[in-house]
Design a protein around this motif. Structure first.
Motif, PDB file in Angstrom:
ATOM      1  N   VAL A  17      11.807 -25.875  37.666  1.00 62.45           N
ATOM      2  CA  VAL A  17      12.656 -26.827  36.945  1.00 62.45           C
ATOM      3  C   VAL A  17      13.784 -27.299  37.866  1.00 62.45           C
ATOM      4  O   VAL A  17      14.092 -28.494  37.934  1.00 62.45           O
ATOM      5  N   LYS A  18      14.384 -26.369  38.598  1.00 60.29           N
ATOM      6  CA  LYS A  18      15.471 -26.737  39.513  1.00 60.29           C
ATOM      7  C   LYS A  18      14.971 -27.697  40.585  1.00 60.29           C
ATOM      8  O   LYS A  18      15.651 -28.675  40.911  1.00 60.29           O
ATOM      9  N   ARG A  19      13.789 -27.456  41.136  1.00 60.19           N
ATOM     10  CA  ARG A  19      13.251 -28.346  42.175  1.00 60.19           C
ATOM     11  C   ARG A  19      13.088 -29.776  41.654  1.00 60.19           C
ATOM     12  O   ARG A  19      13.363 -30.739  42.383  1.00 60.19           O
ATOM     13  N   LEU A  20      12.668 -29.926  40.411  1.00 61.44           N
ATOM     14  CA  LEU A  20      12.565 -31.272  39.824  1.00 61.44           C
ATOM     15  C   LEU A  20      13.939 -31.935  39.793  1.00 61.44           C
ATOM     16  O   LEU A  20      14.084 -33.120  40.122  1.00 61.44           O
ATOM     17  N   GLY A  21      14.947 -31.181  39.396  1.00 57.91           N
ATOM     18  CA  GLY A  21      16.308 -31.710  39.390  1.00 57.91           C
ATOM     19  C   GLY A  21      16.804 -32.009  40.791  1.00 57.91           C
ATOM     20  O   GLY A  21      17.420 -33.060  41.031  1.00 57.91           O
ATOM     21  N   ASP A  22      16.531 -31.102  41.735  1.00 60.31           N
ATOM     22  CA  ASP A  22      16.943 -31.313  43.126  1.00 60.31           C
ATOM     23  C   ASP A  22      16.337 -32.602  43.680  1.00 60.31           C
ATOM     24  O   ASP A  22      17.026 -33.410  44.309  1.00 60.31           O
ATOM     25  N   TYR A 135      17.272 -26.155  29.717  1.00 59.06           N
ATOM     26  CA  TYR A 135      17.362 -26.703  31.072  1.00 59.06           C
ATOM     27  C   TYR A 135      16.206 -27.648  31.378  1.00 59.06           C
ATOM     28  O   TYR A 135      16.408 -28.689  32.010  1.00 59.06           O
ATOM     29  N   ALA A 136      15.011 -27.307  30.927  1.00 53.35           N
ATOM     30  CA  ALA A 136      13.866 -28.199  31.145  1.00 53.35           C
ATOM     31  C   ALA A 136      14.078 -29.532  30.421  1.00 53.35           C
ATOM     32  O   ALA A 136      13.750 -30.603  30.950  1.00 53.35           O
ATOM     33  N   TYR A 137      14.638 -29.474  29.229  1.00 55.73           N
ATOM     34  CA  TYR A 137      14.946 -30.674  28.451  1.00 55.73           C
ATOM     35  C   TYR A 137      15.884 -31.589  29.242  1.00 55.73           C
ATOM     36  O   TYR A 137      15.636 -32.788  29.386  1.00 55.73           O
ATOM     37  N   HIS A 138      16.966 -31.020  29.766  1.00 63.33           N
ATOM     38  CA  HIS A 138      17.944 -31.831  30.480  1.00 63.33           C
ATOM     39  C   HIS A 138      17.427 -32.324  31.831  1.00 63.33           C
ATOM     40  O   HIS A 138      17.707 -33.455  32.230  1.00 63.33           O
ATOM     41  N   VAL A 139      16.676 -31.511  32.532  1.00 64.15           N
ATOM     42  CA  VAL A 139      16.103 -31.982  33.796  1.00 64.15           C
ATOM     43  C   VAL A 139      15.105 -33.104  33.509  1.00 64.15           C
ATOM     44  O   VAL A 139      15.049 -34.086  34.257  1.00 64.15           O
ATOM     45  N   GLY A 140      14.371 -33.013  32.418  1.00 59.90           N
ATOM     46  CA  GLY A 140      13.488 -34.108  32.025  1.00 59.90           C
ATOM     47  C   GLY A 140      14.267 -35.399  31.809  1.00 59.90           C
ATOM     48  O   GLY A 140      13.808 -36.490  32.190  1.00 59.90           O
ATOM     49  N   GLN A 141      15.446 -35.292  31.218  1.00 63.97           N
ATOM     50  CA  GLN A 141      16.299 -36.474  31.051  1.00 63.97           C
ATOM     51  C   GLN A 141      16.708 -37.038  32.413  1.00 63.97           C
ATOM     52  O   GLN A 141      16.698 -38.258  32.616  1.00 63.97           O
ATOM     53  N   MET A 142      17.066 -36.162  33.332  1.00 65.67           N
ATOM     54  CA  MET A 142      17.460 -36.606  34.671  1.00 65.67           C
ATOM     55  C   MET A 142      16.318 -37.357  35.350  1.00 65.67           C
ATOM     56  O   MET A 142      16.525 -38.426  35.933  1.00 65.67           O
TER      57      MET A 142
END
Length: 178
Positions: A17-22, A135-142
């Motif tokens: 999940v963090k890598r998607l955000g990164d 966190y997955a929800y918010h990274v999906g938004q990002m």
């Protein structure tokens, strides 16, 4: 034994999940990080600030204090006041470091212990799953915001459209060679 395997998998999933955000953060300019479609929506910058505040509050001293720390100002997390991409990246990393340090310190016997979030009792597994979804929800938004802003310049974070068969064949070939 199953608890250690669960912790290994959870750390792997949080890292994913963090890598998607990164990778989203890398693709966006300073200006794009602060874009939102309307007054009621959050920018990537606000999402990052909120996630970090949540992570620090939830994962600091989990066995000795409530996950909603007294020092946390949740409403302030929704004010877009971090101007530089570098500062925003530091906020992002601080939250993830707090989460990962706590997860790395957990043992199998900790997974069924009680902790509290806003006075509500959770077992550690339940709290982990709750935060994974958050966190997955918010990274999906990002990611969604990034795709909207970058359109055809967006570098896909998963299997690009129209490339499913090619991706599958690559994976099958990799497994044959291992």
């Amino acid at each position: 034994m199953i608890g250690q395997e669960y912790l290994r998998i959870v750390v792997e999933r949080f890292n994913s999940v963090k890598r998607l955000g990164d990778r989203t953060l890398e693709q966006l300019s300073e200006q794009e990080l602060h874009w939102s479609p309307n007054e009621e929506s959050n920018s990537v910058a606000i999402i990052i600030k909120h996630m970090s505040g949540n992570m620090i509050s939830r994962w600091t001293d989990i066995f000795t204090s409530d996950g909603e720390k007294e020092y946390r100002n949740r409403d302030d997390e929704f004010i877009d006041d971090i101007a530089s991409k570098t500062a925003l990246t530091n906020v992002w990393e601080q939250g993830w470091q707090t989460l990962m340090a706590t997860l790395d310190g957990l043992q199998e016997q900790d997974l069924l212990k009680s902790i509290y979030i806003r006075g509500e009792r959770h077992i550690v597994i339940e709290a982990i799953e709750r935060q994974m979804a958050h966190y997955a929800y918010h990274v999906g938004q990002m990611v969604y915001i990034g795709k909207q802003l970058k359109t055809s310049n967006w570098e896909s974070l998963s299997i690009p459209k129209g490339k499913s068969e090619e991706y599958l064949q690559q994976k099958l070939d990799q497994h044959k060679n291992n």
